[in-house]
Design an enzyme around this catalytic site. Structure first.
Site, PDB file in Angstrom:
ATOM      1  CE  LYS A 180       4.333  -0.986   1.436  1.00  0.00           C
ATOM      2  NZ  LYS A 180       3.378  -0.290   2.319  1.00  0.00           N
TER       3      LYS A 180
HETATM    4  C1  LIG Z   1       3.964   0.544   3.279  1.00  0.00           C
HETATM    5  C2  LIG Z   1       3.037   1.571   3.780  1.00  0.00           C
HETATM    6  C3  LIG Z   1       3.492   2.749   4.386  1.00  0.00           C
HETATM    7  C4  LIG Z   1       4.969   3.009   4.618  1.00  0.00           C
HETATM    8  O1  LIG Z   1       5.679   3.212   3.439  1.00  0.00           O
HETATM    9  P1  LIG Z   1       7.282   3.145   3.440  1.00  0.00           P
HETATM   10  O2  LIG Z   1       7.678   3.362   2.040  1.00  0.00           O
HETATM   11  O3  LIG Z   1       7.652   1.788   3.948  1.00  0.00           O
HETATM   12  O4  LIG Z   1       7.743   4.220   4.365  1.00  0.00           O
HETATM   13  C5  LIG Z   1       2.562   3.684   4.778  1.00  0.00           C
HETATM   14  N1  LIG Z   1       1.239   3.462   4.634  1.00  0.00           N
HETATM   15  C6  LIG Z   1       0.757   2.344   4.079  1.00  0.00           C
HETATM   16  C7  LIG Z   1      -0.696   2.157   3.975  1.00  0.00           C
HETATM   17  C8  LIG Z   1       1.635   1.369   3.631  1.00  0.00           C
HETATM   18  O5  LIG Z   1       1.149   0.247   3.094  1.00  0.00           O
END
Ligand SMILES: *Cc1c(COP(=O)(O)O)cnc(C)c1O
Length: 432
Positions: free
Chosen positions: A107
């Site tokens: 993210k």
């Molecule tokens: C946010 C997150 C996800 C999920 O991602 P999305 O885009 O919400 O589907 C998967 N793994 C980790 C470690 C995350 O932080």
């Protein structure tokens, strides 16, 4: 490029407006009016381009006139300051590591890109201070806190469920201070998300505060996630097999960005949505009925989402053609027990320490490839295993070395504001 609301009840807006607003006034998610395609020559000659050049070309049509070429180039370069390595696990399976950013979560890319865009629009367009309001089930909070830390003109308020994020995740969002406030909510992630939604439609609040969201509903957080797929393709384009990507999914922003990249012409043959027991989408892909439900807690907590917000965007990409969607997107769900076994299996096969989210991706990929052996498969490692230390060390009976990004926050004191309900949140927002 203009963006329209998927509730079809607001006027289309430019990229900068969509970023500042987060959600459209009718509460719908924004979606681009068209999905541009890139010329075949771009993909054929990709190895001659740097990651910065590739990312710039991929995102430019979506930004349109909202940023000058120079401003966008600067934002892309400043965002992408870390590598995206591919590590091979078996002859036909590898992992794409997305956790080399400052908070060790994929993210980071979306949060950094969005923060830089918002700061740019903020200083050129508006007098009013923007408050970014965000609910987190784990990694969003840390990435957003870091991405927006000390960004001028922007306040950040993060809601997280008390006792339901890992210790490191909590430290990452509660130790920065300055323009970052962490609210510790007596409740679940769904409660946090509901409170955020209520704030966005509360007239008393929106009259006083320019609120925006930094969840993947914001187009500036969602779209840059396309970059991972372009970079991975560049590294693997000379392989003979078709490519399959298994994406551990919660709110389905990441995989939805991958599907956008595919629509732009990126030659990825198969996407595989992998979830824990919060399996609303895999069930939908099997049965054709979408039934959101309350989220349940698992060891892959960043995917504990019962009603994925980006699902409507995926439906839009396929123009609501269920049979096409069912063919082009596979979906599988796995229990915590299976996930722990997968962590052990990956470790045994290659000495690779995965995290529980990556392990869910690995399981989905393996399930798909058992029926479709002619693929080269990647599962996305969406977080560093250190963030799920307890589970990983107990399951693998080994220790995970602490990366220096984490070492730094572990010793800082936690600062959070406990809140119980929406009334508390409202009071907090109006008091700032
Ligand atoms: C946010 C997150 C996800 C999920 O991602 P999305 O885009 O919400 O589907 C998967 N793994 C980790 C470690 C995350 O932080």
């Amino acid at each position: 490029m203009n963006y329209f609301s998927l509730h079809y009840n607001s006027k289309p807006v430019s990229f900068d407006k969509a970023v500042i607003q987060g959600l459209a006034p009718d509460r719908g998610l924004y979606f681009p009016e068209s999905i541009p395609t890139l010329p075949a020559s771009f993909f054929e000659q990709m190895e001659q381009l740097s990651n910065h050049q590739i990312a710039f070309e991929a995102i430019r049509p979506f930004v349109g006139d909202s940023l000058s070429e120079k401003a966008l180039q600067d934002i892309v370069e400043d965002t992408l300051q870390f590598p995206f390595p591919i590590v091979s696990i078996t002859d036909s399976i590898a992992t794409l590591e997305l956790f080399h950013g400052p908070t060790l979560a994929f993210k980071d890319v979306g949060a950094r890109f969005m923060a830089r865009c918002l700061s740019h629009f903020q200083t050129t367009n508006s007098e009013k201070k923007v408050t970014v309001l965000v609910a987190t089930s784990g990694d969003t909070g840390g990435a957003v806190a870091d991405g927006f830390y000390e960004v001028p003109g922007i306040d950040v308020v993060i809601l997280y469920p008390k006792g339901k994020v890992s210790e490191i995740q909590e430290k990452q969002l509660t130790t920065l201070g300055k323009n970052i406030a962490a609210l510790e909510v007596e409740g679940t992630f769904d409660d946090c998300q509901d409170m955020v939604k209520s704030a966005f439609i509360d007239h008393q609040i929106i009259n006083e505060v320019q609120l925006t969201s930094a969840n993947s509903i914001n187009v500036a957080r969602w779209l840059p996630q396309m970059f991972y797929y372009f970079f991975a393709y560049k590294a693997l384009k000379n392989r003979k097999e078709k490519l399959a990507f298994a994406v551990p999914s919660g709110n389905f922003g990441n995989i939805c960005a991958g599907l956008m990249a595919q629509k732009m012409g990126l030659p990825i043959a198969q996407f595989i949505a992998c979830t824990n027991i919060n399996d609303t989408v895999p069930v939908y892909l099997k049965e054709g009925v979408y039934t959101p439900k309350p989220s349940e807690q698992t060891i892959s907590n960043a995917m504990d989402v019962g009603d994925p917000s980006n699902f409507v965007r995926i439906q839009k990409i396929f123009n609501k053609d269920f049979h096409k969607l069912q063919k082009e997107l596979k979906g599988y769900q796995f229990t915590d027990t299976a996930t722990k076994k997968a962590l052990q299996e990956i470790y045994k096969k290659s000495k690779y320490i995965a995290d529980p989210h990556g392990a869910v991706g690995y399981l989905g990929l393996k399930t798909f490839m058992e029926e479709n052996p002619n693929y080269y498969g990647l599962f996305l490692e969406t977080a560093h295993p250190i963030k799920f230390l307890d589970t990983v060390e107990k399951t693998l009976k080994t220790t995970v070395p602490v990366p220096q990004q984490i070492e730094a926050v572990l010793h800082k004191p936690k600062e959070s504001h406990p809140i119980k309900d929406y009334k508390d949140l409202k009071a907090f927002l109006l008091s700032r």
